[in-house]
Design a protein around this motif. Structure first.
Motif, PDB file in Angstrom:
ATOM      1  N   UNK A  84      49.339  43.961  51.476  1.00 17.53           N
ATOM      2  CA  UNK A  84      48.405  43.605  50.406  1.00 17.53           C
ATOM      3  C   UNK A  84      48.890  42.362  49.670  1.00 17.53           C
ATOM      4  N   UNK A  85      50.194  42.317  49.390  1.00 17.13           N
ATOM      5  CA  UNK A  85      50.761  41.149  48.711  1.00 17.13           C
ATOM      6  C   UNK A  85      50.594  39.893  49.566  1.00 17.13           C
ATOM      7  N   UNK A  86      50.809  40.027  50.877  1.00 10.66           N
ATOM      8  CA  UNK A  86      50.636  38.897  51.790  1.00 10.66           C
ATOM      9  C   UNK A  86      49.193  38.407  51.821  1.00 10.66           C
TER      10      UNK A  86
ATOM     11  N   UNK B 108      42.555  45.748  42.605  1.00  9.82           N
ATOM     12  CA  UNK B 108      43.600  46.443  43.350  1.00  9.82           C
ATOM     13  C   UNK B 108      43.473  47.941  43.127  1.00  9.82           C
ATOM     14  N   UNK B 109      43.763  48.678  44.166  1.00 13.64           N
ATOM     15  CA  UNK B 109      43.733  50.133  44.136  1.00 13.64           C
ATOM     16  C   UNK B 109      45.029  50.615  43.503  1.00 13.64           C
ATOM     17  N   UNK B 110      44.921  51.251  42.337  1.00 15.26           N
ATOM     18  CA  UNK B 110      46.114  51.757  41.662  1.00 15.26           C
ATOM     19  C   UNK B 110      46.294  53.254  41.885  1.00 15.26           C
ATOM     20  N   UNK B 111      45.471  53.825  42.740  1.00 14.07           N
ATOM     21  CA  UNK B 111      45.627  55.228  43.111  1.00 14.07           C
ATOM     22  C   UNK B 111      44.514  56.117  42.601  1.00 14.07           C
TER      23      UNK B 111
ATOM     24  N   UNK C 194      48.091  36.352  40.367  1.00 14.86           N
ATOM     25  CA  UNK C 194      49.510  36.382  39.987  1.00 14.86           C
ATOM     26  C   UNK C 194      49.928  37.756  39.475  1.00 14.86           C
ATOM     27  N   UNK C 195      49.083  38.376  38.648  1.00 13.67           N
ATOM     28  CA  UNK C 195      49.395  39.720  38.153  1.00 13.67           C
ATOM     29  C   UNK C 195      49.413  40.731  39.299  1.00 13.67           C
ATOM     30  N   UNK C 196      48.529  40.550  40.269  1.00 14.15           N
ATOM     31  CA  UNK C 196      48.504  41.443  41.431  1.00 14.15           C
ATOM     32  C   UNK C 196      49.788  41.279  42.245  1.00 14.15           C
ATOM     33  N   UNK C 197      50.244  40.029  42.422  1.00 14.90           N
ATOM     34  CA  UNK C 197      51.516  39.797  43.125  1.00 14.90           C
ATOM     35  C   UNK C 197      52.661  40.525  42.421  1.00 14.90           C
ATOM     36  N   UNK C 198      52.691  40.419  41.098  1.00 19.31           N
ATOM     37  CA  UNK C 198      53.729  41.099  40.318  1.00 19.31           C
ATOM     38  C   UNK C 198      53.643  42.612  40.489  1.00 19.31           C
TER      39      UNK C 198
ATOM     40  N   UNK D  97      41.044  45.308  37.834  1.00 13.01           N
ATOM     41  CA  UNK D  97      40.896  43.878  38.070  1.00 13.01           C
ATOM     42  C   UNK D  97      42.109  43.160  37.498  1.00 13.01           C
ATOM     43  N   UNK D  98      42.689  42.288  38.312  1.00 18.83           N
ATOM     44  CA  UNK D  98      43.862  41.519  37.894  1.00 18.83           C
ATOM     45  C   UNK D  98      43.735  40.091  38.407  1.00 18.83           C
TER      46      UNK D  98
END
Length: 123
Positions: free
Chosen positions: A25-27, A78-81, A91-95, A87-88
Motif C-alpha cells: 500500500x505504501x509503495x 486508507x482502510x484503518x480496519x 504524506x500522512x498516509x505514508x507516515x 481520508x489522508x
C-alpha cells in the motif's frame, strides 16, 4: 511444546502477511504525483494489474477491472480496519503505513526469540 512452536510460527507468518500488505500500500502511493494526475493508466496502476484500454485492477479486487482515472494525487482513503476508511494526504498516509510496518516489525522481533528458544528446547 510442538503446539507452542506452531502457534508462534503461525503468528509470525500472519504478521508478515499483514506487513506485506502495508508495504504494498505504501509503495502504491508512489504513483501519486502531478505527472500522473488525470491519466487513465499510470505506471503504478499497471504494476497493480492492467487490463489494457485504461482499465486498472484495484489491489483489493484481484480479478476485477474497473475503468479509472487518477483525478486527485494529493488525497487518499486508507482502510484503518473494521470497515472504516479515513481520508489522508499522501504524506500522512505514508507516515501511517510506516508506523504500521514498524509496529509489525517490532512485534515479530519480540516473538522471534521465543520461537528460537522453543525450537532449541524441542531439539
Amino acid at each position: 511444546l510442538c503446539q507452542e512452536v506452531e502457534f508462534l510460527s503461525s503468528s509470525i507468518a500472519q504478521l508478515k502477511v499483514v506487513q506485506t500488505k502495508y508495504v504494498e500500500a505504501k509503495d502504491c502511493l508512489n504513483v501519486l504525483n502531478k505527472s500522473n494526475e488525470g491519466k487513465w493508466d499510470p505506471p503504478t496502476l499497471s504494476r497493480l494489474g492492467r487490463g489494457g484500454g485504461g482499465r486498472a485492477k484495484p489491489p483489493e479486487a484481484r480479478t476485477m477491472y474497473v475503468p479509472g482515472k487518477l483525478s486527485d494525487v494529493e488525497r487518499v482513503l486508507i482502510d484503518v480496519g473494521t470497515g472504516y476508511y479515513v481520508e489522508k494526504t499522501a504524506d500522512d498516509a505514508r507516515d501511517f503505513f510506516k508506523r504500521k510496518i514498524d509496529f509489525l516489525t517490532k512485534q515479530m522481533e519480540k516473538i522471534q526469540p521465543a520461537l528460537q528458544e522453543k525450537h532449541a528446547m524441542k531439539q
